[in-house]
Design an enzyme around this catalytic site. Structure first.
Site, PDB file in Angstrom:
ATOM      1  N   ARG A 245      -0.825  -3.354  14.669  1.00  0.00           N
ATOM      2  CA  ARG A 245      -0.601  -4.392  13.438  1.00  0.00           C
ATOM      3  C   ARG A 245       1.001  -4.707  13.805  1.00  0.00           C
ATOM      4  O   ARG A 245       1.836  -4.033  14.542  1.00  0.00           O
ATOM      5  CB  ARG A 245      -0.656  -3.447  12.452  1.00  0.00           C
ATOM      6  N   HIS A 246       1.356  -5.716  13.233  1.00  0.00           N
ATOM      7  CA  HIS A 246       2.701  -5.795  12.945  1.00  0.00           C
ATOM      8  C   HIS A 246       3.273  -4.743  12.311  1.00  0.00           C
ATOM      9  O   HIS A 246       2.879  -3.734  12.003  1.00  0.00           O
ATOM     10  CB  HIS A 246       2.960  -7.408  12.030  1.00  0.00           C
ATOM     11  N   ASN A 252       4.382  -5.372   2.562  1.00  0.00           N
ATOM     12  CA  ASN A 252       3.613  -3.794   2.753  1.00  0.00           C
ATOM     13  C   ASN A 252       4.552  -3.039   1.855  1.00  0.00           C
ATOM     14  O   ASN A 252       3.879  -2.332   1.177  1.00  0.00           O
ATOM     15  CB  ASN A 252       3.836  -3.601   4.252  1.00  0.00           C
ATOM     16  N   ARG A 295       5.554 -12.010  10.896  1.00  0.00           N
ATOM     17  CA  ARG A 295       5.570 -10.741  10.995  1.00  0.00           C
ATOM     18  C   ARG A 295       5.086 -10.045  12.573  1.00  0.00           C
ATOM     19  O   ARG A 295       5.421  -9.241  13.008  1.00  0.00           O
ATOM     20  CB  ARG A 295       4.964  -9.884   9.916  1.00  0.00           C
ATOM     21  N   GLU A 315      -3.995 -13.354   9.573  1.00  0.00           N
ATOM     22  CA  GLU A 315      -4.690 -12.319   8.645  1.00  0.00           C
ATOM     23  C   GLU A 315      -5.518 -13.132   7.960  1.00  0.00           C
ATOM     24  O   GLU A 315      -5.624 -14.288   7.636  1.00  0.00           O
ATOM     25  CB  GLU A 315      -3.315 -11.851   7.710  1.00  0.00           C
ATOM     26  N   HIS A 365      -3.312  -8.250  12.249  1.00  0.00           N
ATOM     27  CA  HIS A 365      -3.110  -7.833  10.898  1.00  0.00           C
ATOM     28  C   HIS A 365      -4.199  -6.873  10.550  1.00  0.00           C
ATOM     29  O   HIS A 365      -5.333  -6.693  11.331  1.00  0.00           O
ATOM     30  CB  HIS A 365      -3.301  -9.031  10.106  1.00  0.00           C
TER      31      HIS A 365
END
Ligand SMILES: *[C@@H]1O[C@H](CO)[C@@H](O)[C@H](O)[C@H]1NC(C)=O
Ligand SMILES: *[C@@H]1O[C@H](CO)[C@@H](O)[C@H](O)[C@H]1NC(C)=O
Length: 432
Positions: A245-246, A252, A295, A315, A365
């Site tokens: 994932r980023h 987040n 991201r 995403e 994502h």
């Protein structure tokens, strides 16, 4: 009877005898000597068909044979004149075929793949008579051919390492046994003939491994065409794929979803440690695939390798939920299964390409990687929204035999936890 006439007529007869058969179930029979990559292809094909909505099961004839002969003894059982052993092989073939036929008769099951060595001309006729003649379902044959000694040696090594027949045999002995077994098979093998004299009026595809070619004859129907397209692309036998994932994003941190936020300071630290880790592996022809969002691009920026940014990896578009917090989301939209179906569908071209590559790092994502990992790990669709894909963790998939083995490497950079457990309420609802 003149075969050629028979071939031309039976198509028209088929249409009259079984109207709407084009929408019905399909049996795919794999044909080919051992060690030609049939089983790996059968498994990959079923994974792809399941994921794309055609419920598929593989029936492996050698598993039925193992049920009758608790332990594999030696190649002797494959000798042409070993009658008791021949009966067992024939019985195993029938059982596998009958179970496949039974499975296809249940609603919602679409495709069965019959996987076994030396599906002889007589056995092919038997498959055709039962599946088409009695049940009115369709039949397609896929033959795997490989005469390239280098490829064969590699395939044999795989068999020795992963086949249940050889788990209790020393390597040297096993290799000798396998060589004998191949010779027995080869002496009896009947390769299907192609063209207008092809023995049965159904689609036939020959895959020439090593030469990289494919010959197809009489392929019609959407499922058959879909299968032909899939098997036409060569895929590696050894494969390692990396996913991440980023790094943690500003969203987040405050518990919101969607948007195009940048990395948080901890997210930037993760990007650095990811680059360091990946670079140290020195992977030949490494490629980086990311989404088009800030991201993921920022996460991959420090890695020295060719990079591509793909919309398919963006995403999940959370629509009305965009920028809501996880808590608000739970409250307003307690049952969100639908969006995953859209992501699964849009990922198909990327997944089929990824299956042809090795040493790719995909940075994407949470929801997208849930779908991607579920493809390789064969996760049932209703569990996909709950697959755990933690932040700041590298996920490595390695093809081992017919399965993908997953390893996770947690980077020592702190981050929030974005995983949500499967709601209990939802479980009860779907039970009813
Ligand atoms: C495909 O789905 C069927 C039926 O749900 C299941 O039995 C089978 O194991 C799945 N196969 C793969 C390779 O995912
Ligand atoms: C392969 O098929 C032929 C023809 O039916 C049969 O005679 C032979 O025993 C089979 N060989 C093996 C090893 O299954």
């Amino acid at each position: 009877m003149n075969r050629k006439v028979c071939f031309c007529r039976s198509g028209a007869q088929a249409a009259r005898k079984f109207p709407l058969a084009q929408f019905g179930p399909l049996l795919v029979a794999m044909v080919g000597l051992p060690g030609r990559g049939k089983s790996l292809l059968a498994r990959r094909l079923s994974r792809y068909l399941n994921y794309t909505g055609d419920k598929t099961r593989v029936y492996d004839i050698s598993e039925y044979r193992r049920k009758h002969m608790k332990q594999y003894a030696t190649h002797e059982m494959f000798k042409p004149d070993n009658l008791p052993a021949w009966r067992i092989r024939q019985q195993s073939f029938r059982e596998a075929l009958e179970e496949a036929a039974g499975w296809l008769q249940q609603p919602e099951n679409r495709i069965a793949i019959l996987d076994g060595p030396n599906v002889s001309r007589a056995q092919r006729q038997e498959i055709y008579d039962l599946i088409y003649g009695q049940l009115g379902f369709r039949v397609m044959f896929i033959e795997c051919v490989c005469e390239d000694p280098v490829l064969l040696e590699r395939n044999f090594k795989e068999i020795l390492q992963y086949s249940a027949d050889y788990t209790n045999m020393a390597t040297e002995e096993a290799l000798k046994d396998l060589t004998h077994k191949m010779a027995h098979y080869k002496a009896q093998y009947e390769s299907p003939t192609l063209g207008s004299l092809w023995e049965l009026p159904c689609p036939m595809v020959k895959i020439l491994d090593g030469e990289g070619g494919i010959i197809a004859h009489g392929v019609s129907g959407t499922k058959e065409s879909k299968i032909l397209a899939y098997v036409s692309t060569p895929r590696p036998y050894q494969q390692t794929l990396y996913f991440s994932r980023h790094g943690e994003s500003e969203y987040n941190v405050i518990g919101r979803i969607g948007g195009d936020a940048n990395l948080s300071p901890r997210g930037r630290l993760y990007a650095q440690s990811l680059a360091k880790h990946i670079q140290a592996l020195n992977l030949p022809s490494l490629q980086i695939w990311t989404s088009t969002l800030q991201r993921t691009k920022a996460t991959s920026a420090g890695i020295q390798a060719p990079q591509i940014h793909l919309h398919e990896l963006d995403e999940i578009w959370s629509g009305d939920c965009e920028s809501l917090s996880y808590e608000e989301l739970q409250e307003h939209f307690p049952r969100r299964g639908g969006p995953y179906e859209d992501v699964m569908a849009r990922l198909v071209p990327v997944l089929t390409q990824l299956e042809c590559e090795t040493n790719v790092l995909t940075i994407s994502h949470q929801a997208v990687l849930r779908c991607v990992l579920s493809y390789f790990l064969e996760t049932p669709p209703d569990e996909i929204p709950y697959v755990h894909v933690p932040l700041h963790t590298i996920i490595k998939l390695t093809l081992q035999g017919y399965n993908y083995n997953m390893e996770t490497i947690k980077m020592p950079v702190e981050c929030v936890d974005t995983n949500r457990a499967k709601p209990v309420k939802l479980l009860r609802e779907s039970d009813g």
